[in-house]
Write a protein that holds these residues in place. Structure first.
Motif, short mmCIF file in Angstrom:
data_model
loop_
_atom_site.label_atom_id
_atom_site.label_comp_id
_atom_site.label_asym_id
_atom_site.label_seq_id
_atom_site.Cartn_x
_atom_site.Cartn_y
_atom_site.Cartn_z
N LYS A 238 -5.44 4.15 -9.24
CA LYS A 238 -5.33 4.72 -7.90
C LYS A 238 -6.72 4.98 -7.32
O LYS A 238 -7.69 5.13 -8.04
CB LYS A 238 -4.55 6.05 -7.92
N ARG A 239 -6.76 5.04 -6.00
CA ARG A 239 -7.98 5.46 -5.31
C ARG A 239 -7.73 6.83 -4.69
O ARG A 239 -6.62 7.12 -4.25
CB ARG A 239 -8.36 4.45 -4.23
N ASP B 19 -1.53 -0.90 -4.18
CA ASP B 19 -2.74 -0.15 -3.84
C ASP B 19 -2.30 1.27 -3.51
O ASP B 19 -1.77 1.53 -2.42
CB ASP B 19 -3.44 -0.80 -2.64
N LEU C 236 -3.76 6.31 8.05
CA LEU C 236 -3.48 5.58 6.81
C LEU C 236 -2.05 5.05 6.80
O LEU C 236 -1.77 3.95 6.32
CB LEU C 236 -3.70 6.48 5.60
N GLN D 28 -13.07 7.64 -3.34
CA GLN D 28 -13.04 6.49 -2.44
C GLN D 28 -12.81 6.91 -0.98
O GLN D 28 -12.32 6.12 -0.16
CB GLN D 28 -11.96 5.49 -2.88
N ILE E 263 -11.82 4.16 2.03
CA ILE E 263 -10.46 4.21 2.55
C ILE E 263 -10.47 4.52 4.04
O ILE E 263 -9.71 3.92 4.83
CB ILE E 263 -9.62 5.23 1.76
N ARG F 83 0.85 -1.20 0.00
CA ARG F 83 0.00 0.00 0.00
C ARG F 83 0.88 1.24 0.00
O ARG F 83 1.83 1.36 0.77
CB ARG F 83 -0.94 0.03 1.20
N VAL G 104 -3.13 4.99 -2.63
CA VAL G 104 -4.16 5.86 -2.09
C VAL G 104 -3.70 7.29 -2.30
O VAL G 104 -2.73 7.75 -1.69
CB VAL G 104 -4.38 5.58 -0.59
#
Length: 409
Positions: free
Chosen positions: A66-67, A32, A85, A369, A373, A9, A34
């Motif tokens: 990407k989110r 992943d 996060l 998102q 998230i 991540r 973010v």
């Protein structure tokens, strides 16, 4: 089979091109990513020209897979959300001016205390110390300060020229993605994260050194002024367009003489070996240009290839993406974006036989998102609602599937 970085991540606070391009490479390879954006406006590239249905081509081409979460870093709750996060993240990326993240409480030492395994990456323009470190930076400034504009000019006597693409930005993105993978590999051995720092200026100078800094390699024998190098003049006019012909070795000069039906070139004392070809390059290039105007590009391609001379047609962007070689490579692909429609993009250039890259989804809406998230970070539905109500977090004004929606509220 997921990509090679599946399971990692990345918390990405970068904007513009260098950071987002680098993080998109990681996302294409399965990470992943973010993307943390400010609620109003988000990444600046969302606002630039060449747009459709609220999405710019620049944003789409640097932010797929990407989110997006929209957090106001000027609020304590927004900063706290970033830190939450980071607790479960592998990589943190930022390209603020030096010192900004420390003032926000998001510096390396701050986040290392939360997650000692974190690979923390800082991208700067000019550098992290020194007289230019705090200055605002854009690509032409790096091209100018690094010497790239004089390389592009051809010599120190000619007018400096910009490379007509944001080369420093994009090179830095590629360098950053490689550095992240190296740091993750080191972590797999030590168990500890580290701080990775790179600047656009350093990236360009390192890039130039492999081919353009020979005159400054031997200490004590540096060139006072750079003379024009032959490879800047390898685009020639033909009867109906342009062609690139690369005569780097003596055997290729003999092939060119054969293709051009100029046997006298093979006897010319100025062109008897590779060293003399370089020493008399200006005369050689003038002769080459003069003869290449006699036939069409297609005729020259046939003749030169038959004589073993490296050559290629000079294509426009529209022609290039339709060329049979480009199509055979499969580098350009089409996909559907839920808001921007049918897109044509370039895939990641590295292809993996066992863990292939995957186009999972297009570039996200600003805050598209945010809720999911935050939920993954442990926030309850009520806490998420409170963050959005307070303006510390945001989501698209019009909810929809992943990647859709307009600016965050």
């Amino acid at each position: 089979m997921p990509g090679p970085l599946d399971g990692f991540r990345v918390v990405d606070l970068t904007t513009m091109v260098s950071g987002p391009l680098g993080s998109m490479i990681l996302a294409d390879q399965g990470a992943d990513v973010v993307k943390v954006e400010m609620p109003r406006g988000g990444d600046h590239t969302r606002q630039v020209a060449t747009r459709r249905n609220g999405y710019s081509a620049s944003f789409l081409n640097n932010n797929r897979n990407k989110r997006s979460i929209a957090l106001d870093l000027k609020t304590p709750d927004g900063l706290e959300a970033v830190k939450r996060l980071v607790r479960e993240a592998d990589v943190f990326l930022q390209n603020f001016r030096p010192g900004v993240t420390d003032r926000l409480g998001l510096g390396y030492e701050d986040l290392r205390a939360i997650n000692p395994r974190l690979v923390y990456v800082s991208i700067a323009g000019f550098g992290f110390e020194g007289p230019f470190a705090g200055k605002p930076v854009f690509d032409p400034l790096i091209q100018s300060l690094s010497g790239l504009t004089t390389v592009q000019a051809g010599s120190d006597e000619d007018r400096p020229r910009l490379v007509r693409t944001i080369l420093p930005d994009k090179l830095t993105g590629f360098a950053m993605s490689q550095a992240v993978c190296a740091a993750l590999l080191a972590r797999s051995r030590s168990g500890e994260g580290q701080h990775v720092r790179l600047s656009m200026l350093d990236t360009v100078l390192a890039f130039l050194w492999s081919s353009d800094m020979g005159g400054h390699t031997f200490v004590g024998d540096e060139m006072e002024k750079e003379a024009a190098q032959s490879w800047i003049d390898l685009i020639y006019e033909t009867k109906d367009g342009y062609i690139s012909v690369a005569v780097m070795r003596h055997k290729e000069w003999l092939g060119l003489a054969e293709a051009a039906e100029r046997p006298e070139w093979t006897e010319d004392p100025r062109f008897q070996d590779s060293e003399s070809l370089d020493r008399h390059k200006h005369a050689r290039l003038e002769l080459t240009q003069e003869v290449l105007r006699e036939r069409t590009t297609a005729e020259w391609i046939d003749r030169l290839e038959a004589a073993g001379v490296p050559c290629a047609p000079v294509l426009t962007r529209r022609e290039a993406i339709r060329h049979p070689q480009v199509q055979a490579n499969g580098i350009v692909f089409e996909n559907d974006h839920p808001a921007a429609g049918r897109l044509r993009q370039a895939r990641n250039p590295a292809q993996f036989s066992a863990t292939p890259n995957e186009h999972r989804f297009g570039a996200p809406a600003l805050g598209g998102q945010t809720r999911e998230i935050l939920a993954e970070a442990g926030y309850s539905p009520a806490e998420i609602e409170a963050l959005i109500e307070a303006g510390a977090a945001a989501e698209p004004k019009r909810a929809g599937p992943q990647g859709t929606g307009e600016d965050a509220a």
